[in-house]
Design a protein around this motif. Structure first.
Motif, PDB file in Angstrom:
ATOM      1  N   ILE A 172      -5.734 -31.463  38.948  1.00  0.00           N
ATOM      2  CA  ILE A 172      -4.864 -30.715  38.048  1.00  0.00           C
ATOM      3  C   ILE A 172      -5.337 -29.271  37.959  1.00  0.00           C
ATOM      4  O   ILE A 172      -6.484 -29.012  37.618  1.00  0.00           O
ATOM      5  N   GLU A 173      -4.434 -28.347  38.261  1.00  0.00           N
ATOM      6  CA  GLU A 173      -4.803 -26.928  38.293  1.00  0.00           C
ATOM      7  C   GLU A 173      -4.341 -26.186  37.048  1.00  0.00           C
ATOM      8  O   GLU A 173      -5.053 -25.326  36.527  1.00  0.00           O
ATOM      9  N   GLU A 174      -3.134 -26.485  36.560  1.00  0.00           N
ATOM     10  CA  GLU A 174      -2.597 -25.864  35.352  1.00  0.00           C
ATOM     11  C   GLU A 174      -1.989 -26.962  34.480  1.00  0.00           C
ATOM     12  O   GLU A 174      -1.607 -28.018  34.984  1.00  0.00           O
ATOM     13  N   ALA A 175      -1.881 -26.685  33.163  1.00  0.00           N
ATOM     14  CA  ALA A 175      -1.334 -27.724  32.284  1.00  0.00           C
ATOM     15  C   ALA A 175      -0.791 -27.137  30.987  1.00  0.00           C
ATOM     16  O   ALA A 175      -1.170 -26.038  30.573  1.00  0.00           O
ATOM     17  N   ALA A 176       0.127 -27.879  30.371  1.00  0.00           N
ATOM     18  CA  ALA A 176       0.640 -27.578  29.032  1.00  0.00           C
ATOM     19  C   ALA A 176       1.082 -28.899  28.411  1.00  0.00           C
ATOM     20  O   ALA A 176       1.458 -29.827  29.132  1.00  0.00           O
ATOM     21  N   VAL A 177       1.026 -28.970  27.081  1.00  0.00           N
ATOM     22  CA  VAL A 177       1.388 -30.199  26.368  1.00  0.00           C
ATOM     23  C   VAL A 177       2.474 -29.891  25.344  1.00  0.00           C
ATOM     24  O   VAL A 177       2.325 -28.976  24.527  1.00  0.00           O
TER      25      VAL A 177
ATOM     26  N   VAL B  94      -0.794 -37.784  38.930  1.00  0.00           N
ATOM     27  CA  VAL B  94      -0.161 -38.709  37.971  1.00  0.00           C
ATOM     28  C   VAL B  94      -1.184 -39.728  37.478  1.00  0.00           C
ATOM     29  O   VAL B  94      -1.262 -40.037  36.283  1.00  0.00           O
ATOM     30  N   LYS B  95      -1.968 -40.257  38.387  1.00  0.00           N
ATOM     31  CA  LYS B  95      -2.977 -41.265  38.033  1.00  0.00           C
ATOM     32  C   LYS B  95      -3.986 -40.683  37.051  1.00  0.00           C
ATOM     33  O   LYS B  95      -4.315 -41.316  36.028  1.00  0.00           O
ATOM     34  N   GLU B  96      -4.472 -39.485  37.331  1.00  0.00           N
ATOM     35  CA  GLU B  96      -5.483 -38.872  36.463  1.00  0.00           C
ATOM     36  C   GLU B  96      -4.925 -38.552  35.079  1.00  0.00           C
ATOM     37  O   GLU B  96      -5.578 -38.795  34.060  1.00  0.00           O
ATOM     38  N   VAL B  97      -3.705 -38.009  35.024  1.00  0.00           N
ATOM     39  CA  VAL B  97      -3.102 -37.664  33.734  1.00  0.00           C
ATOM     40  C   VAL B  97      -2.829 -38.922  32.914  1.00  0.00           C
ATOM     41  O   VAL B  97      -3.082 -38.960  31.704  1.00  0.00           O
TER      42      VAL B  97
ATOM     43  N   LEU C   2      -4.335 -28.775  20.892  1.00  0.00           N
ATOM     44  CA  LEU C   2      -3.554 -28.439  22.086  1.00  0.00           C
ATOM     45  C   LEU C   2      -4.392 -27.725  23.139  1.00  0.00           C
ATOM     46  O   LEU C   2      -4.335 -28.046  24.327  1.00  0.00           O
ATOM     47  N   THR C   3      -5.173 -26.731  22.716  1.00  0.00           N
ATOM     48  CA  THR C   3      -5.965 -25.970  23.696  1.00  0.00           C
ATOM     49  C   THR C   3      -7.045 -26.844  24.317  1.00  0.00           C
ATOM     50  O   THR C   3      -7.332 -26.739  25.508  1.00  0.00           O
ATOM     51  N   GLN C   4      -7.648 -27.720  23.526  1.00  0.00           N
ATOM     52  CA  GLN C   4      -8.645 -28.646  24.057  1.00  0.00           C
ATOM     53  C   GLN C   4      -8.020 -29.588  25.079  1.00  0.00           C
ATOM     54  O   GLN C   4      -8.613 -29.879  26.119  1.00  0.00           O
ATOM     55  N   ALA C   5      -6.796 -30.039  24.789  1.00  0.00           N
ATOM     56  CA  ALA C   5      -6.096 -30.933  25.717  1.00  0.00           C
ATOM     57  C   ALA C   5      -5.848 -30.246  27.057  1.00  0.00           C
ATOM     58  O   ALA C   5      -6.034 -30.849  28.125  1.00  0.00           O
ATOM     59  N   ILE C   6      -5.439 -28.979  27.016  1.00  0.00           N
ATOM     60  CA  ILE C   6      -5.204 -28.228  28.254  1.00  0.00           C
ATOM     61  C   ILE C   6      -6.490 -28.119  29.066  1.00  0.00           C
ATOM     62  O   ILE C   6      -6.502 -28.323  30.284  1.00  0.00           O
ATOM     63  N   SER C   7      -7.596 -27.817  28.387  1.00  0.00           N
ATOM     64  CA  SER C   7      -8.888 -27.687  29.072  1.00  0.00           C
ATOM     65  C   SER C   7      -9.309 -29.001  29.711  1.00  0.00           C
ATOM     66  O   SER C   7      -9.792 -29.030  30.852  1.00  0.00           O
ATOM     67  N   GLU C   8      -9.130 -30.096  28.988  1.00  0.00           N
ATOM     68  CA  GLU C   8      -9.515 -31.408  29.523  1.00  0.00           C
ATOM     69  C   GLU C   8      -8.642 -31.795  30.716  1.00  0.00           C
ATOM     70  O   GLU C   8      -9.138 -32.345  31.707  1.00  0.00           O
ATOM     71  N   LEU C   9      -7.356 -31.510  30.627  1.00  0.00           N
ATOM     72  CA  LEU C   9      -6.456 -31.836  31.737  1.00  0.00           C
ATOM     73  C   LEU C   9      -6.814 -31.037  32.988  1.00  0.00           C
ATOM     74  O   LEU C   9      -6.818 -31.567  34.100  1.00  0.00           O
ATOM     75  N   CYS C  10      -7.118 -29.759  32.809  1.00  0.00           N
ATOM     76  CA  CYS C  10      -7.419 -28.902  33.954  1.00  0.00           C
ATOM     77  C   CYS C  10      -8.806 -29.178  34.533  1.00  0.00           C
ATOM     78  O   CYS C  10      -9.127 -28.693  35.617  1.00  0.00           O
ATOM     79  N   ALA C  11      -9.609 -29.950  33.810  1.00  0.00           N
ATOM     80  CA  ALA C  11     -10.909 -30.353  34.339  1.00  0.00           C
ATOM     81  C   ALA C  11     -10.781 -31.538  35.292  1.00  0.00           C
ATOM     82  O   ALA C  11     -11.721 -31.863  36.017  1.00  0.00           O
ATOM     83  N   LEU C  12      -9.612 -32.183  35.300  1.00  0.00           N
ATOM     84  CA  LEU C  12      -9.377 -33.295  36.218  1.00  0.00           C
ATOM     85  C   LEU C  12      -9.335 -32.772  37.657  1.00  0.00           C
ATOM     86  O   LEU C  12      -8.905 -31.647  37.906  1.00  0.00           O
ATOM     87  N   ASN C  13      -9.744 -33.598  38.602  1.00  0.00           N
ATOM     88  CA  ASN C  13      -9.912 -33.142  39.991  1.00  0.00           C
ATOM     89  C   ASN C  13      -8.666 -32.541  40.613  1.00  0.00           C
ATOM     90  O   ASN C  13      -8.749 -31.615  41.411  1.00  0.00           O
TER      91      ASN C  13
END
Length: 532
Positions: free
Chosen positions: A125-130, A150-153, A112-123
């Protein structure tokens, strides 16, 4: 002024001026250029660049120095930065997505934490949760651009799961801002569950907060959203009693098996439970409640099974290690699987070798794991019946009318809570407005101070300090009222709605464009990091 005419009504690709057609007209004007005032693309593919000029030396224009394509990019960039950031949920649930796709998209708890980090590394996306459960895979984000976010996620989901973007897009749902907030509150309250009012989803929302706390990217808006969702879930259950008489996935699984076994009694069947985690423990609890007094539990370690055994003193619970899984299954009539295994535990070729049952015609697999623990092809065997989480609807219809009435009551609570959360979220924007307003006033003060000092000639240091203090004092006094009305003060009796209204008014009056400039800075920063 620079005018580019393509000579056609087709607003297709704009060419660099160095490759412009022969009828290109370039009008020169006196310069002393300070800034570009505007870029306009008209329907006839003309690009007009207008300047605020001062009289000066003649303008020497080289056709290669200005690109109409670049002008168009500037215009697009201006529109781009005017897009507001938003809270979004991009999700797939049991409502529209079959389990064979959901299981591929599920995110293991440890990742879960890795997923949040990867999502927030997208151009964008500023915050995230799964939120990943057996019934749903939902990604909540603060996006700097809705479309690009939406496209990046979606592409990220495809990359980590192997599911094509087209398949994800076909099944996914998308909600923004207030709708996204309302959805998570409904999820936490159990209103969006397969079993209306079930309690396990609230624990799963709590787990997201616990696991993501302190992780970069699980920041103020998203963490605030999830924490508020927990409050809503508790309030709905307390005030409506929607969970009373309702069932969870685990209890529905036990009840479904009871409906299918001979004589509807656990006294006559041999039961195997695979997995002694949260779901496994709940299955055992509901089996005991239905009168099952003996069962075998297969788990990787014995400690959890011993703890469960201590809780149910009058029930015979036999522990077996995972190495004995297949022999235990071959001797069982009903098998409940509830592990976090990412690969199937039972394959068709394995189950095919199991001995024929004497107590009933088919061996029953109740698979409530996502990803599934039982290979789908097992159901092709005449000697086996396989049920998964999507087959539990048969059990859910009981008490439906009563729970529907309670759900209507819950919606009133959720509407109140959505209003409160959205006002809180909007109030966060007052901080950058305060900073922007003060910076705006300070620029004016500093400019006027310098002009005053220059006009007054020789002044002593003491005199300059006095004038500087005077200018600062005037600005502070003028800002005192606006600043006060952007802060929440219980003594003043201002509501969040009033504060937000004041913020928008100040943005309009002073042309602060707070969010636009902040978005632009954030997007540029993220893109620079991506390059490096």
């Amino acid at each position: 002024m620079v005018v580019v005419s393509c000579g056609s009504s087709n607003s297709g690709v704009l060419h660099n001026l160095s490759h412009a057609p022969s009828h290109l007209r370039i009008d020169s004007m006196p310069v002393g250029v300070r800034r570009w005032a505007s870029v306009r693309v008209n329907p006839r593919c003309e690009v007009k660049l207008e300047r605020n000029d001062e009289v000066g030396s003649p303008l020497l224009v080289k056709s290669s120095s200005v690109s109409a394509l670049e002008a168009l990019k500037i215009s697009a960039g201006d529109r781009y930065t005017k897009e507001r950031s938003s809270v979004m949920v991009i999700g797939l649930s049991f409502h529209t997505t079959p389990v064979d796709i959901r299981e591929k998209l599920s995110i293991p708890e440890a990742q879960l934490t890795q997923a949040i980090s990867e999502l927030c590394a997208l151009n964008h996306i500023e915050e995230a949760a799964v939120l990943s459960t057996c019934n749903r895979m939902e990604i909540y984000v603060v996006a700097l651009s809705q479309h690009r976010g939406v496209k990046e996620v979606t592409e990220w989901m495809s990359k980590v799961s192997g599911v094509p973007v087209s398949d994800i897009s076909r099944h996914q749902f998308l909600l923004h801002n207030r709708d996204a907030t309302k959805h998570l509150f409904e999820v936490s309250a159990g209103l969006d569950s397969l079993i209306l009012g079930e309690g396990q989803i609230l624990s799963q929302v709590k787990h997201v907060v616990k696991a993501a706390q302190g992780v970069p990217g699980f920041d103020r808006k998203i963490s605030g959203l999830f924490k508020h969702a927990i409050t809503v879930g508790k309030r709905v259950r307390t005030e409506t009693k929607i969970s009373s008489g309702s069932v969870s996935v685990s209890s529905a699984a036990v009840e479904l098996a009871q409906m299918k076994i001979p004589e509807s009694s656990y006294d006559t069947v041999r039961v195997l439970v695979v997995g002694a985690g949260k779901m496994g423990k709940l299955v055992i609890k509901h089996l005991v409640a239905k009168g099952c007094t003996k069962m075998v539990v297969v788990n990787r370690t014995e400690a959890k099974v011993n703890a469960i055994r201590d809780e149910f003193n009058n029930v015979e619970i036999i522990y077996q290690p995972f190495s004995n899984l297949l022999p235990c299954a071959s001797e069982s009539d009903v098998i409940f699987t509830c592990t976090a295994s990412e690969t199937p535990l039972f394959l068709k070729e394995q189950v095919k070798t199991f001995p024929t049952l004497t107590s009933q015609s088919q061996r029953m697999f109740i698979d409530i794991s996502v990803p599934r623990n039982v290979e789908s092809h097992v159901s092709d065997l005449e000697t086996a019946r396989v049920y998964n989480v999507d087959d539990l609807q048969e059990v859910v219809d009981a008490n439906k009318e009563d729970r529907s009435r309670k759900a209507s009551e819950a919606q009133l609570i959720i509407s109140e809570e959505v209003q409160e959360f959205e006002a809180w979220k909007d109030s966060l924007e007052t901080v950058p407005t305060l900073k922007k307003l003060r910076a705006y006033a300070e620029r004016i003060r500093a400019s006027e101070f310098e002009k005053c000092i220059e006009k007054m000639g020789d002044l002593t240091k003491k005199q300059k300090v006095a004038i500087h203090g005077l200018s600062k004092g005037i600005v502070n006094k003028l800002l005192e009222g606006p600043m006060l009305h952007l802060r929440s003060d219980e003594n003043e009796g201002r509501s969040l709605d009033e504060i937000v209204e004041n913020m928008h008014a100040l943005n309009r009056i002073f042309g602060l464009d707070t969010e636009i400039s902040i978005l632009e800075e954030k997007i540029r920063s993220k893109m620079e990091k991506a390059k490096n």
